[in-house]
Motif scaffolding. Structure first.
Motif, short mmCIF file in Angstrom:
data_model
loop_
_atom_site.label_atom_id
_atom_site.label_comp_id
_atom_site.label_asym_id
_atom_site.label_seq_id
_atom_site.Cartn_x
_atom_site.Cartn_y
_atom_site.Cartn_z
N TYR A 3 -1.19 1.42 -0.83
CA TYR A 3 -1.29 2.76 -0.28
C TYR A 3 -2.31 2.76 0.85
O TYR A 3 -3.25 1.96 0.87
CB TYR A 3 -1.70 3.75 -1.38
CG TYR A 3 -0.52 4.29 -2.17
CD1 TYR A 3 0.25 3.43 -2.97
CD2 TYR A 3 -0.16 5.62 -2.11
CE1 TYR A 3 1.33 3.90 -3.69
CE2 TYR A 3 0.93 6.11 -2.83
CZ TYR A 3 1.67 5.25 -3.62
OH TYR A 3 2.75 5.73 -4.32
N CYS A 19 -8.69 5.73 -9.26
CA CYS A 19 -8.09 4.42 -9.02
C CYS A 19 -8.45 3.42 -10.12
O CYS A 19 -9.62 3.14 -10.35
CB CYS A 19 -8.56 3.88 -7.67
SG CYS A 19 -7.86 2.24 -7.31
N PRO A 20 -7.46 2.86 -10.80
CA PRO A 20 -7.72 1.92 -11.89
C PRO A 20 -8.19 0.56 -11.40
O PRO A 20 -8.67 -0.26 -12.18
CB PRO A 20 -6.35 1.80 -12.58
CG PRO A 20 -5.37 2.06 -11.50
CD PRO A 20 -6.02 3.10 -10.61
N CYS A 21 -8.08 0.32 -10.11
CA CYS A 21 -8.44 -0.99 -9.55
C CYS A 21 -9.74 -0.95 -8.75
O CYS A 21 -10.13 -1.96 -8.16
CB CYS A 21 -7.32 -1.47 -8.64
SG CYS A 21 -5.73 -1.60 -9.46
N ILE A 24 -10.70 1.98 -3.93
CA ILE A 24 -10.99 3.04 -2.96
C ILE A 24 -12.50 3.20 -2.78
O ILE A 24 -13.25 3.24 -3.75
CB ILE A 24 -10.38 4.37 -3.41
CG1 ILE A 24 -8.87 4.21 -3.65
CG2 ILE A 24 -10.65 5.47 -2.37
CD1 ILE A 24 -8.19 5.44 -4.21
N ILE A 33 -8.66 2.41 1.38
CA ILE A 33 -8.12 1.60 0.28
C ILE A 33 -8.13 0.13 0.67
O ILE A 33 -7.66 -0.23 1.75
CB ILE A 33 -6.68 2.05 -0.05
CG1 ILE A 33 -6.70 3.47 -0.61
CG2 ILE A 33 -6.03 1.09 -1.06
CD1 ILE A 33 -5.31 4.10 -0.76
N CYS A 38 -5.33 -2.86 -4.23
CA CYS A 38 -4.42 -1.78 -4.62
C CYS A 38 -3.21 -2.31 -5.38
O CYS A 38 -2.54 -3.25 -4.94
CB CYS A 38 -3.95 -1.04 -3.37
SG CYS A 38 -2.72 0.24 -3.70
N ALA A 39 -2.93 -1.68 -6.54
CA ALA A 39 -1.79 -2.07 -7.37
C ALA A 39 -0.58 -1.17 -7.15
O ALA A 39 0.40 -1.26 -7.89
CB ALA A 39 -2.20 -2.05 -8.84
N ASP A 40 -0.68 -0.29 -6.14
CA ASP A 40 0.48 0.54 -5.79
C ASP A 40 0.88 1.50 -6.90
O ASP A 40 2.06 1.81 -7.05
CB ASP A 40 1.66 -0.38 -5.44
CG ASP A 40 2.47 0.13 -4.27
OD1 ASP A 40 1.91 0.86 -3.43
OD2 ASP A 40 3.67 -0.19 -4.21
N CYS A 41 -0.10 2.00 -7.68
CA CYS A 41 0.23 2.85 -8.84
C CYS A 41 0.52 4.29 -8.46
O CYS A 41 1.19 5.01 -9.19
CB CYS A 41 -0.91 2.80 -9.85
SG CYS A 41 -2.40 3.69 -9.32
N GLY A 42 -0.03 4.76 -7.34
CA GLY A 42 0.23 6.12 -6.89
C GLY A 42 -0.71 7.18 -7.44
O GLY A 42 -0.57 8.36 -7.10
N SER A 43 -1.67 6.80 -8.26
CA SER A 43 -2.59 7.78 -8.85
C SER A 43 -3.40 8.52 -7.79
O SER A 43 -3.67 9.72 -7.93
CB SER A 43 -3.54 7.10 -9.84
OG SER A 43 -2.84 6.63 -10.96
N CYS A 44 -3.78 7.83 -6.74
CA CYS A 44 -4.56 8.47 -5.68
C CYS A 44 -3.75 9.55 -4.99
O CYS A 44 -4.25 10.63 -4.68
CB CYS A 44 -5.06 7.44 -4.68
SG CYS A 44 -3.78 6.36 -4.01
FE1 SF4 Z 1 -5.76 2.70 -6.47
FE2 SF4 Z 1 -3.31 3.17 -7.35
FE3 SF4 Z 1 -4.16 4.36 -5.15
FE4 SF4 Z 1 -3.69 1.75 -5.11
S1 SF4 Z 1 -2.15 3.38 -5.40
S2 SF4 Z 1 -5.48 2.75 -4.24
S3 SF4 Z 1 -4.30 1.16 -7.19
S4 SF4 Z 1 -4.98 4.68 -7.22
#
Ligand code: SF4
Ligand code: SF4
Length: 56
Positions: A3, A19-21, A24, A33, A38-44
């Motif tokens: 992201y 962000c779990p990683c 950010i 980022i 980034c694990a591409d999780c989309g939480s942000c």
């Molecule tokens: Fe973090 Fe997930 Fe956002 Fe990547 S997509 S920056 S892992 S919260």
């Protein structure tokens, strides 16, 4: 894939906490980022009030 935070960022900091990683951090004028982390999780994107994080 990662992201990327656009210039729409208002530096609220909400995404950094989600962000779990820990990918950010506060940058110059906006949050940024680490694409390598980034694990591409989309939480942000889910938590951002202005839709600044976008999948690239
Ligand atoms: Fe973090 Fe997930 Fe956002 Fe990547 S997509 S920056 S892992 S919260
Ligand atoms: Fe910027 Fe959105 Fe993150 Fe807030 S949640 S710091 S506005 S990218």
């Amino acid at each position: 894939m990662a992201y990327v935070i656009s210039d729409d960022c208002i530096q609220c900091g909400a995404c950094e906490a989600e962000c779990p990683c820990n990918a950010i951090s506060e940058g110059d004028g906006k949050y940024v980022i680490d694409a390598d982390a980034c694990a591409d999780c989309g939480s942000c994107a889910d938590v951002c009030p202005v839709g600044a994080p976008q999948a690239e």
